[in-house]
Design a protein around this motif. Sequence first.
Motif, PDB file in Angstrom:
ATOM      1  N   PHE A 134      13.482   3.480   1.342  1.00 25.31           N
ATOM      2  CA  PHE A 134      11.845   3.588   0.760  1.00 25.31           C
ATOM      3  C   PHE A 134      11.846   2.570  -0.169  1.00 25.31           C
ATOM      4  CE2 PHE A 134       8.603   5.891  -1.479  1.00 25.31           C
ATOM      5  CZ  PHE A 134       7.537   5.655  -0.773  1.00 25.31           C
ATOM      6  N   GLY A 135      12.561   2.585  -1.221  1.00 22.12           N
ATOM      7  CA  GLY A 135      12.338   1.728  -2.482  1.00 22.12           C
ATOM      8  C   GLY A 135      12.433   0.050  -2.075  1.00 22.12           C
ATOM      9  N   ALA A 136      13.229  -0.172  -1.400  1.00 22.08           N
ATOM     10  CA  ALA A 136      13.661  -1.762  -1.042  1.00 22.08           C
ATOM     11  C   ALA A 136      12.421  -1.976  -0.287  1.00 22.08           C
ATOM     12  CB  ALA A 136      14.801  -1.740  -0.130  1.00 22.08           C
ATOM     13  N   LEU A 137      11.835  -1.064   0.797  1.00 21.20           N
ATOM     14  CA  LEU A 137      10.571  -1.400   1.569  1.00 21.20           C
ATOM     15  C   LEU A 137       9.496  -1.650   0.709  1.00 21.20           C
ATOM     16  CD1 LEU A 137       9.706  -1.811   4.564  1.00 21.20           C
ATOM     17  CD2 LEU A 137       9.177   0.527   4.593  1.00 21.20           C
ATOM     18  N   LEU A 138       9.278  -0.798  -0.419  1.00 20.36           N
ATOM     19  CA  LEU A 138       8.107  -1.067  -1.264  1.00 20.36           C
ATOM     20  C   LEU A 138       8.221  -2.291  -1.917  1.00 20.36           C
ATOM     21  CD1 LEU A 138       7.768   2.592  -3.053  1.00 20.36           C
ATOM     22  CD2 LEU A 138       6.433   1.559  -1.089  1.00 20.36           C
ATOM     23  N   ASP A 139       9.589  -2.603  -2.250  1.00 19.10           N
ATOM     24  CA  ASP A 139       9.581  -4.052  -2.984  1.00 19.10           C
ATOM     25  C   ASP A 139       9.497  -5.144  -2.157  1.00 19.10           C
ATOM     26  OD1 ASP A 139      10.475  -2.669  -5.395  1.00 19.10           O
ATOM     27  OD2 ASP A 139      12.563  -2.785  -4.909  1.00 19.10           O
ATOM     28  N   SER A 140       9.816  -5.413  -1.005  1.00 24.42           N
ATOM     29  CA  SER A 140       9.880  -6.375   0.055  1.00 24.42           C
ATOM     30  C   SER A 140       8.305  -6.562   0.559  1.00 24.42           C
ATOM     31  CB  SER A 140      10.719  -6.249   1.220  1.00 24.42           C
ATOM     32  OG  SER A 140      10.463  -4.906   1.867  1.00 24.42           O
ATOM     33  N   THR A 141       7.599  -5.352   0.632  1.00 23.21           N
ATOM     34  CA  THR A 141       6.262  -5.383   1.483  1.00 23.21           C
ATOM     35  C   THR A 141       5.175  -5.952   0.430  1.00 23.21           C
ATOM     36  OG1 THR A 141       5.846  -2.977   1.333  1.00 23.21           O
ATOM     37  CG2 THR A 141       7.007  -4.032   3.276  1.00 23.21           C
ATOM     38  N   GLY A 142       5.469  -5.542  -1.160  1.00 22.46           N
ATOM     39  CA  GLY A 142       4.482  -5.499  -2.267  1.00 22.46           C
ATOM     40  C   GLY A 142       3.601  -4.417  -1.957  1.00 22.46           C
ATOM     41  N   ALA A 143       3.800  -3.358  -1.282  1.00 20.64           N
ATOM     42  CA  ALA A 143       2.843  -2.188  -1.046  1.00 20.64           C
ATOM     43  C   ALA A 143       2.147  -1.772  -2.418  1.00 20.64           C
ATOM     44  CB  ALA A 143       3.536  -0.995  -0.411  1.00 20.64           C
ATOM     45  N   ARG A 144       0.840  -1.563  -2.072  1.00 23.74           N
ATOM     46  CA  ARG A 144       0.164  -0.922  -3.342  1.00 23.74           C
ATOM     47  C   ARG A 144      -0.095   0.659  -3.187  1.00 23.74           C
ATOM     48  NH1 ARG A 144      -3.482  -3.137  -6.141  1.00 23.74           N
ATOM     49  NH2 ARG A 144      -3.058  -1.165  -7.306  1.00 23.74           N
ATOM     50  N   ALA A 145       0.218   1.122  -2.162  1.00 22.53           N
ATOM     51  CA  ALA A 145       0.002   2.445  -1.647  1.00 22.53           C
ATOM     52  C   ALA A 145       1.045   2.921  -0.849  1.00 22.53           C
ATOM     53  CB  ALA A 145      -1.396   2.991  -1.565  1.00 22.53           C
ATOM     54  N   ALA A 146       1.386   4.383  -0.918  1.00 23.33           N
ATOM     55  CA  ALA A 146       2.280   4.921   0.138  1.00 23.33           C
ATOM     56  C   ALA A 146       1.856   6.267   0.486  1.00 23.33           C
ATOM     57  CB  ALA A 146       3.740   4.806  -0.338  1.00 23.33           C
ATOM     58  N   VAL A 147       2.157   6.467   1.939  1.00 25.46           N
ATOM     59  CA  VAL A 147       2.028   7.773   2.318  1.00 25.46           C
ATOM     60  C   VAL A 147       3.259   8.572   2.617  1.00 25.46           C
ATOM     61  CG1 VAL A 147       1.026   9.200   4.099  1.00 25.46           C
ATOM     62  CG2 VAL A 147      -0.317   7.302   3.545  1.00 25.46           C
TER      63      VAL A 147
END
Length: 395
Positions: free
Chosen positions: A69-82
């Motif tokens: 999850f953390g790596a995915l947030l970093d690589s995508t530059g996500a501003r929000a998550a569900v």
Amino acid sequence: MRNVPTHATTPLPIVLAGARGHGRWHLANIRRLQHQGLVRLAGVCELNPLTDTELEAFVGEMPEQSGDFGALLDSTGARAAVICTPIPTHTALALTAAARGVHLLLEKPPAATFDDYARMADGVREAGIACQVGFQSFGSHAVPAVKELVRSGAIGELKGIGAAGAWVRDDLYFRRAPWAGRRRLGTTDVVDGVLTNPLAHAVATALELADRGTAEDVLSIETELFRAHDIEADDTSCVRVTTTGGLPVTAAVTLCAEQAGEPYVIVHGDRGRITFWYKQDQVLVQRAGHGPEETVHGRTDLLENLVGHLVRGTALLVPPERTGAFMRVVEAVRTAPEPAALPQDVWHTLPAGTGDGVRRVVPGIDALVAAGADTLSLFSELGAPWARHSEVSTP
């Protein structure tokens, strides 16, 4: 922690953690909002990646996938998550997002224990991120309408709130995941009981209509927990919360109904009552000197509300503090004695409506659940022969 921007722009890049089971609903909702230009599905976090078939609605704009999850947030530059993952994972994943300045829609229940809830709430507050808890009924426009009726004195003095939920679930439902129907897995609390997960909306909506949603609003909690199915958690239960102002808020719920019905909340006044079918956004007002008044209301989607909050400063509908009283109920259920197994002579089995499952039915439970909401009484007070007296806890 990276800096959290004060304003966001659309489409907002989003990561969905947990895209199967109930997560499929979130996946479809994200696609709906993506079509409107509000969000973009940047990533999906699943231990087993989604297939092309499962992501067919996103052909041409496939999201990145990872089990980290953390790596995915970093690589995508996500501003929000569900976050729609097993209950015990909510706090750790929420704090992972908070550490990266990623805003949240966190499925209910927000945590399995009150301590985990408090740790999550403190973490998102310190990170300065927005967090919306997934009680979809709070998005119903009926909620402020009912509160205004109460404030205006339409039903006189408020006497209490009652909630009723009579649902049908078969044995396959309790085998849908390793944590289903469990109170704990090893040393990890799960608390997947009828009051705290499948019919959690009944409890939380009742507390919200009472305008007693914070942890500090709770004086005491009485629980009566039972199970007809061969599970660890409860499937037929009631709870009564007494608020600091002395208002009783009672919920009576079951997954062993004779006939499945729409759950509802009754707001009791000394000159009338308001019934709210929260899944249908339907309200019925019955009061002295007036004929019955029925209305159907609109609804604001919680993810859409989160985007509005980030882009335009719209107020969040379900910030964590509004679920504190509900989390007191979760904690009372977690720390209560193990749910009592109902005697075999008070339930019987029937084939499930679809598939090969078998469901257990408690004769008379539909009327008992309705009576609990109508009279603000617990099962033992209503004379159910199998009901032991309640366990009382104070925060």
